[in-house]
Design a protein around this motif. Structure first.
Motif, PDB file in Angstrom:
ATOM      1  N   GLU A  89       4.480   4.728  -4.727  1.00  0.00           N
ATOM      2  CA  GLU A  89       5.875   5.098  -4.509  1.00  0.00           C
ATOM      3  C   GLU A  89       6.292   4.836  -3.065  1.00  0.00           C
ATOM      4  N   GLN A  90       5.403   5.134  -2.120  1.00  0.00           N
ATOM      5  CA  GLN A  90       5.709   4.883  -0.716  1.00  0.00           C
ATOM      6  C   GLN A  90       5.872   3.389  -0.450  1.00  0.00           C
ATOM      7  N   ALA A  92       6.844   1.182  -2.581  1.00  0.00           N
ATOM      8  CA  ALA A  92       8.103   0.753  -3.200  1.00  0.00           C
ATOM      9  C   ALA A  92       9.296   1.037  -2.293  1.00  0.00           C
ATOM     10  N   GLU A  93       9.174   2.007  -1.408  1.00  0.00           N
ATOM     11  CA  GLU A  93      10.233   2.292  -0.443  1.00  0.00           C
ATOM     12  C   GLU A  93      10.118   1.416   0.797  1.00  0.00           C
ATOM     13  N   VAL A  94       8.901   1.203   1.270  1.00  0.00           N
ATOM     14  CA  VAL A  94       8.679   0.509   2.534  1.00  0.00           C
ATOM     15  C   VAL A  94       8.811  -1.013   2.415  1.00  0.00           C
TER      16      VAL A  94
END
Length: 117
Positions: A89-90, A92-94
Motif C-alpha cells: 500500500e505504501q 502504491a502511494e509513493v
C-alpha cells in the motif's frame, strides 16, 4: 526474536544471475526466518524477467512482492521477500509521486506495477 532487513544490490552485469540470486534468497530465507529481503534488478529482457518470476513462484518462498518501475527507456524491479506489513500500500502511494518527479527529465510518463508472486 531478531528481525532484520537485507538489501541485495548485485553488480549490474551480474544482476539476475538467476542461480546465484535464487541460492542467496533461499539461504537467507532459511537461515534467518524473521528477515525481510529486498533484491534489486534491472529489467532488460521481459521474457527473461518472466522466467525468473516463474522460477520464484515455483520456489515457494513466500510471501514475495514484486515491483517494476519504468521511466523513459529505464526499467527496474525490486523483489521483496517477506515484506513488512503494509508495504504494498505504501509503494502504491509513493511510486506515482516518484514517477512524476523523475518523468520531468525523461521521455514519456512513468509506469509501475506492484504484484504478488
Amino acid at each position: 526474536v531478531v528481525r532484520g532487513f537485507v538489501f541485495i544490490d548485485p553488480p549490474y552485469e551480474l544482476s539476475f544471475s538467476d542461480q546465484l540470486n535464487m541460492s542467496l534468497l533461499r539461504h537467507i530465507y532459511t537461515r534467518w526466518p524473521t528477515s525481510s529481503i529486498a533484491l534489486w534488478h534491472p529489467i532488460r529482457d521481459e521474457a527473461r524477467t518472466e522466467r525468473v518470476y516463474q522460477g520464484l513462484r515455483a520456489s515457494r518462498l513466500e510471501p514475495m512482492l514484486a515491483t517494476e518501475f519504468e521511466v523513459g527507456s529505464v526499467k527496474t524491479g525490486m523483489l521483496l521477500l517477506r515484506p513488512p506489513q503494509g508495504v504494498s500500500e505504501q509503494l502504491a502511494e509513493v511510486l506515482p509521486a516518484l514517477g512524476r518527479l523523475l518523468a520531468t527529465d525523461m521521455q514519456g510518463p512513468a509506469r509501475y506495477r506492484i504484484f504478488w508472486l
